[in-house]
Design an enzyme around this catalytic site. Structure first.
Site, short mmCIF file in Angstrom:
data_model
loop_
_atom_site.label_atom_id
_atom_site.label_comp_id
_atom_site.label_asym_id
_atom_site.label_seq_id
_atom_site.Cartn_x
_atom_site.Cartn_y
_atom_site.Cartn_z
CG ASP A 246 -3.49 -10.03 -7.08
OD1 ASP A 246 -2.29 -9.87 -7.34
OD2 ASP A 246 -4.10 -9.35 -6.24
CG ASP A 306 -0.70 -3.82 -3.62
OD1 ASP A 306 -0.29 -4.38 -4.65
OD2 ASP A 306 -1.49 -4.34 -2.82
C1 GLA Z 1 -2.82 -7.60 -4.09
C2 GLA Z 1 -3.03 -6.63 -5.26
C3 GLA Z 1 -3.90 -5.48 -4.77
C4 GLA Z 1 -5.22 -6.01 -4.27
C5 GLA Z 1 -5.00 -7.07 -3.19
C6 GLA Z 1 -6.28 -7.78 -2.82
O1 GLA Z 1 -2.14 -6.99 -3.06
O2 GLA Z 1 -1.80 -6.16 -5.72
O3 GLA Z 1 -4.10 -4.54 -5.80
O4 GLA Z 1 -5.93 -6.55 -5.34
O5 GLA Z 1 -4.07 -8.05 -3.62
O6 GLA Z 1 -6.05 -8.80 -1.89
#
Ligand code: GLA
Length: 506
Positions: A246, A306
């Site tokens: 990430d 997301d």
């Molecule tokens: C970000 C990523 C998600 C998930 C969260 C976890 O938002 O884009 O897919 O992995 O972090 O904290």
């Protein structure tokens, strides 16, 4: 929760521009992206399995420019009318060919590198289950074992879903003092991470884990920045197969060049870890990773923020509408071993998730027609197919049928790895896509973004992979029925938010 707010704040600001080098502008980052792009708006580092049909569509940045290709290795030809390289290379090796980009008096050359190898890390998009959308911080040894069992007993594994990936919040409060070792939370994982990985492997599945290129993960656990080698070694020692990586808490390192440097540091560390670990980048598409991700060692990269469990996201939220916006035009950058990822699918969640529940219009959850559209488009786009519904509970037959449709999965897993080309959207909001398949068949998708049923005519002459003057045998991949023989055109009805997918064979 606090960390969600932090993330949402990032997401909201960055969602203003898709492919947001403007948002994360810095002279370095902009120059880096320009250099990576050069004169081509398509992949410049491509891959193929030996003996498998290969295709590379060449598109110039300057839409008016003419392109041609020279110096092709044996087995490949230039198809000038479709502006693509195609063929089969039998002998593994590193090959290079030149693309000539001509506009008026000026001609420039770009070099493409082609790696032909039987050992590509991700010849087809990976398929699996990720814990984040429904499990979040409840992740544990017990949850992993339950989910691994369910992946087998539900038939998901047999359908191709073979990666079980734990997301954020598996970590201890801090790294081990002195060594910096990334210990898991000892209450959630009392027997350590290797025991969990062993269990997952004993079920014939692969095991993925999560970290972050910043000082902390998005949920506030320790990140890997500065600890890349320690972490890569630890993951290899646990027999990890995939790392989702990430980009939260990067402390101002927001531009594309900084992101490249941080991802490459982890890519290099994984390469020297002694284990083949797939690097799955997750900087949400904000810095156009499709232009540089492959050079970090990654073989897939997230292209949106997301996904949420809804058709239309509210500002900062990614419903199907926003996934389509983020994915539809980046098809020239996808290919074998370099996939554009549209994030976890919400099929089967029905509004009962955790992090996937907010930032959508209306209540979370979609209709089965909308979930079918999500599944179909992920298949057309050659996105990794990642499920995220609650596998600790029984799954409805109808949901399972969507996720395991073998004819759509075959489109996703097609060995030529092409992302569907977007042709356009009509005044009623109906979109048309097509995807070249390795055996010469062509998949055509008609997606109705509008709120009324539409009668739509698929005009074969608009699809350059088809010959408008010959008959095609057509198979309806959603209904899994034959749909007759058609020449030149095909009339279809597409309900609101529905996607029809057809496979056309000569
Ligand atoms: C970000 C990523 C998600 C998930 C969260 C976890 O938002 O884009 O897919 O992995 O972090 O904290």
């Amino acid at each position: 929760m606090n960390f969600m707010n932090i993330f949402v704040a990032v997401a909201v600001s960055a969602s203003v521009v898709v492919g947001a080098q403007d948002v994360f502008a810095s002279d370095n980052g902009v120059a880096f992206l320009k250099e990576k792009e050069g004169h081509l708006a398509c992949a410049k580092k491509v891959y193929s399995l030996p003996g498998v049909r290969f295709m590379h569509k060449i598109r110039p940045v300057d839409a008016m420019a003419e392109v041609s290709v020279s110096g092709l290795p044996e087995g490949l030809v230039w198809n000038a009318s479709r502006r693509l390289v195609e063929g089969v290379v039998d002998i593994p090796g590193e090959y290079y060919y030149k693309v000539n980009v001509e506009n008026g008096d000026s001609t420039v050359q770009e070099t493409v590198s082609l790696t032909v190898s039987p050992d590509l890390q991700q010849p087809t998009p990976f398929m699996g289950w990720l814990s984040w959308n429904v499990v979040e911080g409840d992740i544990s040894d017990e949850v992993v074992r339950t989910v691994a069992d369910a992946m087998v007993s539900t038939g998901l594994k047999d359908a191709g879903y073979d990666y079980l990936v734990i997301d954020d919040l598996w970590q201890a409060k801090a790294r081990e003092e002195g060594t910096g070792f990334p210990s898991p939370d000892s209450i959630k994982f009392p027997d350590g991470m290797k025991a969990v990985a062993d269990y997952v492997h004993s079920k014939g599945l692969k095991f993925g884990i999560y970290s972050d290129a910043g000082s902390k993960t998005c949920a506030g656990c320790f990140g890997s920045y500065g600890f890349e080698e320690v972490d890569a070694k630890a993951y290899a020692g646990w027999d990890v197969d995939l790392l989702k990586y990430d980009y939260c808490f990067v402390d101002g390192a927001d531009d594309a060049l900084s992101a490249y440097t941080r991802y490459k540091a982890m890519g290099d560390a994984l390469k020297s870890s002694g284990r083949d670990i797939l690097l799955y980048m997750c900087e949400w598409g904000a810095r156009e990773p499709w232009k540089w991700g492959a050079e970090t060692g990654a073989t897939t990269w997230r292209c949106t923020y997301d996904t949420r469990d809804g058709w239309n996201g509210t500002p900062g939220g990614i419903g199907i509408v926003q996934s389509v916006e983020g994915m539809k035009d980046i098809w020239p950058y996808s290919g074998v071993n370099r996939f554009n990822d549209a994030d976890m699918m919400c099929v089967g969640i029905h509004g009962k998730g955790k992090s996937s529940n907010d930032l959508v219009e209306g209540a979370p959850g979609m209709t089965q027609t909308e979930y079918r559209t999500q599944f179909a488009m992920w298949c057309m786009w050659s996105s990794p197919l990642t499920l995220s519904f609650d596998l600790r509970k029984p799954i409805a037959e109808d949901d399972l049928a969507i996720m395991t449709n073998p004819e759509l999965i075959a489109i996703n897993q097609d060995p030529m790895g092409q992302q569907a080309e977007f042709i356009g959207e009509d005044a009623n909001g109906v979109q048309l896509y097509f995807k070249d398949l390795a055996n010469g068949d062509v998949a055509v998708a008609v997606l109705n973004m509008g709120d009324k049923t539409q009668e739509y005519i698929i005009d074969f002459s608009r699809i350059d992979a088809l010959d408008a003057d010959i008959p095609y045998k057509v198979r309806d991949l959603q209904a899994r029925t034959d749909a007759g023989v058609h020449e030149g055109i095909m009339n279809v009805d597409v309900a609101s938010h529905e996607t029809k997918v057809y496979r056309l064979s000569r």
